[in-house]
Design a protein around this motif. Structure first.
Motif, PDB file in Angstrom:
ATOM      1  N   ASN A  34       0.867  -1.179  -0.034  1.00 45.14           N
ATOM      2  CA  ASN A  34       0.170   0.094  -0.067  1.00 45.14           C
ATOM      3  C   ASN A  34       0.786   1.288  -0.029  1.00 45.14           C
ATOM      4  O   ASN A  34       0.607   2.317   0.763  1.00 45.14           O
ATOM      5  N   ALA A  35       1.938   1.198  -0.769  1.00 49.76           N
ATOM      6  CA  ALA A  35       2.796   2.521  -0.943  1.00 49.76           C
ATOM      7  C   ALA A  35       1.766   3.540  -1.569  1.00 49.76           C
ATOM      8  O   ALA A  35       1.209   3.427  -2.467  1.00 49.76           O
ATOM      9  N   TRP A  36       1.994   4.813  -1.097  1.00 47.34           N
ATOM     10  CA  TRP A  36       1.412   5.906  -1.871  1.00 47.34           C
ATOM     11  C   TRP A  36       2.124   7.232  -1.275  1.00 47.34           C
ATOM     12  O   TRP A  36       2.946   7.317  -0.413  1.00 47.34           O
ATOM     13  N   ALA A  48       6.337  13.461   0.995  1.00 47.96           N
ATOM     14  CA  ALA A  48       6.444  12.164   1.906  1.00 47.96           C
ATOM     15  C   ALA A  48       5.845  11.073   1.214  1.00 47.96           C
ATOM     16  O   ALA A  48       5.064  11.040   0.204  1.00 47.96           O
ATOM     17  N   ALA A  49       6.134   9.944   1.762  1.00 49.09           N
ATOM     18  CA  ALA A  49       5.724   8.457   1.295  1.00 49.09           C
ATOM     19  C   ALA A  49       5.271   7.822   2.244  1.00 49.09           C
ATOM     20  O   ALA A  49       5.683   7.885   3.536  1.00 49.09           O
ATOM     21  N   TYR A  50       4.222   6.930   2.265  1.00 54.87           N
ATOM     22  CA  TYR A  50       3.557   6.115   3.301  1.00 54.87           C
ATOM     23  C   TYR A  50       3.514   4.767   2.774  1.00 54.87           C
ATOM     24  O   TYR A  50       3.415   4.446   1.583  1.00 54.87           O
ATOM     25  N   VAL A 103       4.930  -2.424  10.460  1.00 58.30           N
ATOM     26  CA  VAL A 103       5.034  -1.142  10.976  1.00 58.30           C
ATOM     27  C   VAL A 103       4.358  -0.234   9.769  1.00 58.30           C
ATOM     28  O   VAL A 103       4.751  -0.443   8.522  1.00 58.30           O
ATOM     29  N   ALA A 104       3.569   0.663  10.312  1.00 52.78           N
ATOM     30  CA  ALA A 104       2.695   1.634   9.100  1.00 52.78           C
ATOM     31  C   ALA A 104       3.535   2.780   9.229  1.00 52.78           C
ATOM     32  O   ALA A 104       3.834   3.439  10.280  1.00 52.78           O
ATOM     33  N   LEU A 105       3.877   3.150   7.747  1.00 48.51           N
ATOM     34  CA  LEU A 105       4.393   4.733   7.588  1.00 48.51           C
ATOM     35  C   LEU A 105       3.447   5.441   6.983  1.00 48.51           C
ATOM     36  O   LEU A 105       2.630   5.209   6.107  1.00 48.51           O
ATOM     37  N   GLU A 106       2.709   6.434   7.757  1.00 42.55           N
ATOM     38  CA  GLU A 106       1.101   6.878   7.649  1.00 42.55           C
ATOM     39  C   GLU A 106       1.308   8.337   8.044  1.00 42.55           C
ATOM     40  O   GLU A 106       2.137   8.844   9.004  1.00 42.55           O
ATOM     41  N   PRO A 107       0.288   9.066   7.580  1.00 42.01           N
ATOM     42  CA  PRO A 107       0.457  10.488   8.018  1.00 42.01           C
ATOM     43  C   PRO A 107       0.206  10.718   9.408  1.00 42.01           C
ATOM     44  O   PRO A 107      -0.637   9.960   9.953  1.00 42.01           O
ATOM     45  N   GLY A 108       0.822  11.588  10.138  1.00 42.28           N
ATOM     46  CA  GLY A 108       0.701  11.800  11.654  1.00 42.28           C
ATOM     47  C   GLY A 108       1.553  10.863  12.287  1.00 42.28           C
ATOM     48  O   GLY A 108       1.327  11.058  13.573  1.00 42.28           O
ATOM     49  N   GLU A 142       7.859   0.688  -6.092  1.00 49.35           N
ATOM     50  CA  GLU A 142       7.166   1.911  -7.004  1.00 49.35           C
ATOM     51  C   GLU A 142       6.161   2.492  -6.188  1.00 49.35           C
ATOM     52  O   GLU A 142       5.183   2.154  -5.772  1.00 49.35           O
ATOM     53  N   VAL A 143       6.368   3.946  -6.088  1.00 51.52           N
ATOM     54  CA  VAL A 143       5.348   4.815  -5.078  1.00 51.52           C
ATOM     55  C   VAL A 143       4.475   5.527  -6.217  1.00 51.52           C
ATOM     56  O   VAL A 143       5.195   6.534  -6.658  1.00 51.52           O
ATOM     57  N   PRO A 144       3.177   5.388  -6.044  1.00 48.05           N
ATOM     58  CA  PRO A 144       2.382   6.102  -6.879  1.00 48.05           C
ATOM     59  C   PRO A 144       2.148   7.347  -6.080  1.00 48.05           C
ATOM     60  O   PRO A 144       2.125   7.524  -5.074  1.00 48.05           O
TER      61      PRO A 144
END
Length: 155
Positions: A34-36, A48-50, A103-108, A142-144
């Motif tokens: 779920n990269a974005w 930033a990327a998540y 590990v979630a890389l996410e906003p906040g 690959e990050v969209p």
């Protein structure tokens, strides 16, 4: 994904000569899902990327760095808000992911901070992001790039 075939061979060799076998954390057991990212306004502000980084192995893995041609200074950062409601962000350093955990890389929270952008992040495009691990292995995704107001991988 960069393969390091000699690590398993080294473990076998050490066993054959009667030495103890080190526990190699194997980055081949890492799955990035779920990269974005969001489109940027030019290159003067960081992007930033998540994503979610999952360890499917039976040894812990440690994320030690990031690389992308899109940014000269990609780092894992963490956003925090204190009891008074003041938010801050700082480099997170290395991140260890336990076996079977993610590990979630996410906003906040934890996220891939893309500083010193080399070109704008344009909606509809993608860019490669390489995660580097303590075993020397790498995982590239690959990050969209979604719209500037995107709130998750679904847009």
């Amino acid at each position: 994904m960069k393969k390091r075939p000699y690590t398993k061979g080294l473990a076998v060799l050490l066993m054959l000569v009667g030495l103890s076998v080190p526990a190699f954390a194997d980055s081949e057991d890492v799955i990035v899902e779920n990269a974005w990212s969001r489109a940027s306004i030019g290159v003067n502000r960081p992007g930033a990327a998540y994503m979610t980084v999952r360890n499917t192995g039976d040894e812990a893995v440690t994320l030690t760095g990031l690389a992308t041609p899109l940014a000269m200074m990609p780092e894992i950062h963490e956003s925090k808000t204190n009891a008074e409601g003041v938010s801050s962000m700082s480099p997170a350093g290395e991140i260890t992911i336990a076996p079977g955990e993610s590990v979630a890389l996410e906003p906040g929270g934890l996220h891939a901070m893309l500083m010193k952008l080399q070109e704008p992040m344009i909606e509809g495009e993608t860019f490669p992001l390489t995660l580097t691990f303590s075993d020397g292995g790498e995982v590239t995704v690959e990050v969209p790039i979604l719209g500037i107001a995107a709130r998750g991988p679904e847009g």
